[in-house]
Write a protein that holds these residues in place. Structure first.
Motif, PDB file in Angstrom:
ATOM      1  N   ARG A 107     -69.688  41.921 -26.778  1.00 52.86           N
ATOM      2  CA  ARG A 107     -69.991  43.346 -26.835  1.00 52.86           C
ATOM      3  C   ARG A 107     -71.194  43.668 -27.721  1.00 52.86           C
ATOM      4  NH1 ARG A 107     -64.360  43.724 -27.945  1.00 52.86           N
ATOM      5  NH2 ARG A 107     -64.784  44.691 -29.971  1.00 52.86           N
ATOM      6  N   HIS A 135     -62.412  40.299 -23.610  1.00 50.70           N
ATOM      7  CA  HIS A 135     -63.637  40.742 -24.291  1.00 50.70           C
ATOM      8  C   HIS A 135     -63.481  42.113 -24.947  1.00 50.70           C
ATOM      9  CE1 HIS A 135     -64.007  41.929 -20.002  1.00 50.70           C
ATOM     10  NE2 HIS A 135     -64.444  43.067 -20.514  1.00 50.70           N
ATOM     11  N   ASN A 136     -62.319  42.743 -24.754  1.00 51.63           N
ATOM     12  CA  ASN A 136     -62.048  44.034 -25.402  1.00 51.63           C
ATOM     13  C   ASN A 136     -61.247  43.884 -26.692  1.00 51.63           C
ATOM     14  OD1 ASN A 136     -63.291  45.769 -23.440  1.00 51.63           O
ATOM     15  ND2 ASN A 136     -61.615  45.247 -22.057  1.00 51.63           N
ATOM     16  N   HIS A 137     -60.978  42.656 -27.114  1.00 54.14           N
ATOM     17  CA  HIS A 137     -60.207  42.427 -28.329  1.00 54.14           C
ATOM     18  C   HIS A 137     -60.792  43.187 -29.518  1.00 54.14           C
ATOM     19  CE1 HIS A 137     -56.760  39.871 -27.994  1.00 54.14           C
ATOM     20  NE2 HIS A 137     -57.408  38.927 -27.348  1.00 54.14           N
ATOM     21  N   THR A 138     -59.903  43.765 -30.319  1.00 54.78           N
ATOM     22  CA  THR A 138     -60.295  44.485 -31.519  1.00 54.78           C
ATOM     23  C   THR A 138     -59.688  43.794 -32.738  1.00 54.78           C
ATOM     24  OG1 THR A 138     -58.350  45.913 -31.447  1.00 54.78           O
ATOM     25  CG2 THR A 138     -60.326  46.673 -30.248  1.00 54.78           C
ATOM     26  N   PRO A 179     -55.742  45.892 -26.387  1.00 50.09           N
ATOM     27  CA  PRO A 179     -56.929  45.358 -25.705  1.00 50.09           C
ATOM     28  C   PRO A 179     -56.859  43.835 -25.609  1.00 50.09           C
ATOM     29  CG  PRO A 179     -57.560  46.929 -27.400  1.00 50.09           C
ATOM     30  CD  PRO A 179     -56.101  46.653 -27.595  1.00 50.09           C
ATOM     31  N   LYS A 180     -57.401  43.306 -24.525  1.00 54.86           N
ATOM     32  CA  LYS A 180     -57.388  41.859 -24.311  1.00 54.86           C
ATOM     33  C   LYS A 180     -58.787  41.360 -23.989  1.00 54.86           C
ATOM     34  CE  LYS A 180     -54.278  40.024 -21.724  1.00 54.86           C
ATOM     35  NZ  LYS A 180     -53.436  39.737 -20.544  1.00 54.86           N
ATOM     36  N   SER A 204     -55.862  44.352 -32.381  1.00 56.45           N
ATOM     37  CA  SER A 204     -55.197  43.521 -31.368  1.00 56.45           C
ATOM     38  C   SER A 204     -55.153  42.065 -31.828  1.00 56.45           C
ATOM     39  CB  SER A 204     -55.902  43.639 -30.016  1.00 56.45           C
ATOM     40  OG  SER A 204     -57.207  43.103 -30.056  1.00 56.45           O
ATOM     41  N   HIS A 260     -71.094  43.494 -31.019  1.00 53.27           N
ATOM     42  CA  HIS A 260     -70.549  44.196 -32.174  1.00 53.27           C
ATOM     43  C   HIS A 260     -70.376  43.243 -33.359  1.00 53.27           C
ATOM     44  CE1 HIS A 260     -68.517  47.529 -29.539  1.00 53.27           C
ATOM     45  NE2 HIS A 260     -69.831  47.538 -29.478  1.00 53.27           N
ATOM     46  N   HIS A 283     -61.443  36.673 -30.824  1.00 49.54           N
ATOM     47  CA  HIS A 283     -62.005  37.898 -31.402  1.00 49.54           C
ATOM     48  C   HIS A 283     -63.505  37.749 -31.650  1.00 49.54           C
ATOM     49  CE1 HIS A 283     -62.698  40.736 -34.923  1.00 49.54           C
ATOM     50  NE2 HIS A 283     -62.409  41.520 -33.907  1.00 49.54           N
ATOM     51  N   ALA A 297     -65.280  38.045 -28.450  1.00 54.30           N
ATOM     52  CA  ALA A 297     -65.300  39.426 -27.968  1.00 54.30           C
ATOM     53  C   ALA A 297     -66.381  40.237 -28.680  1.00 54.30           C
ATOM     54  CB  ALA A 297     -63.935  40.075 -28.174  1.00 54.30           C
ATOM     55  N   TYR A 321     -67.747  35.513 -21.057  1.00 55.12           N
ATOM     56  CA  TYR A 321     -66.760  35.583 -22.132  1.00 55.12           C
ATOM     57  C   TYR A 321     -65.973  34.281 -22.227  1.00 55.12           C
ATOM     58  CZ  TYR A 321     -62.867  37.043 -25.034  1.00 55.12           C
ATOM     59  OH  TYR A 321     -61.925  37.114 -26.034  1.00 55.12           O
TER      60      TYR A 321
END
Length: 201
Positions: free
Chosen positions: A110, A56-59, A53-54, A62, A112, A103, A106, A155
């Motif tokens: 989201r 805004h989807n970074h976890t 994932p890159k 990742s 999160h 991160h 991101a 983002y």
């Protein structure tokens, strides 16, 4: 006392703020002065090839990959097969702290949060590298981005905010680099002065 390890110079900041161009210009100037230099980069492209994932989807995973790979790249860059011209300067296009800022941005984008264990493990990894000089680019939202870059504006702004907040939290000495030409020239001059006076011999 003679320095034996390469100087490490890193750059961090949100996307399309001139990080790679700044590193390329410093590399070119150093090479013109006969200073052996290595430059790292391309982490985003390589992460997409994994694929991970890159943006805004970074976890957590990742981000851990980006951190570990970036650090490994810097270590490898410092190695030189030519013992007559050992690498004296390593330019990190995306210093380790950059991945942490991306991160954090991101997560906020989201809505999160990360567990304490994950936060601490990523922080420890980012802090494992010490830079002699850090550049932090500053976002200028009035400068248009090329149409080929389909960025999420919110983002991109969040990454900029988290970049500078993180530098402040960690009390990391750094040089802010704006989009102004004189700011870029001063940054390059700063790097050249450091490398000319402290590079290992």
């Amino acid at each position: 006392m003679t320095r034996t390890s390469p100087i490490r110079i890193g750059v961090l900041g949100t996307h399309s703020t001139g990080k790679s161009l700044l590193m390329r210009r410093i590399e070119m100037e150093l090479r013109s002065r006969g200073i052996p230099v290595a430059r790292t980069g391309g982490l985003g492209r390589r992460a997409a090839q994994v694929p991970l994932p890159k943006m805004h989807n970074h976890t957590v995973e990742s981000t851990r990959w980006v951190l570990a790979t970036g650090i490994a790249d810097e270590v490898a860059a410092a190695a030189s097969l030519d013992q007559s011209a050992p690498i004296r300067v390593v330019l990190a296009d995306r210093a380790s702290w950059d991945a942490l800022a991306y991160h954090r941005a991101a997560l906020e984008w989201r809505g999160h949060t990360a567990s304490r264990t994950d936060r601490e493990s990523l922080h420890s990894l980012a802090a494992a590298v010490t830079y002699d000089l850090l550049f932090a680019t500053v976002l200028n939202t009035t400068i248009p981005v090329e149409p080929k870059h389909d960025y999420d504006d919110r983002y991109r702004r969040l990454v900029d905010q988290h970049t500078h907040a993180l530098l402040h939290e960690e009390n990391l000495p750094h040089v802010r680099v704006t989009a102004r030409d004189d700011s870029k020239e001063l940054a390059i001059a700063h790097a050249l002065h450091l490398c000319s006076t402290e590079a290992p011999v």
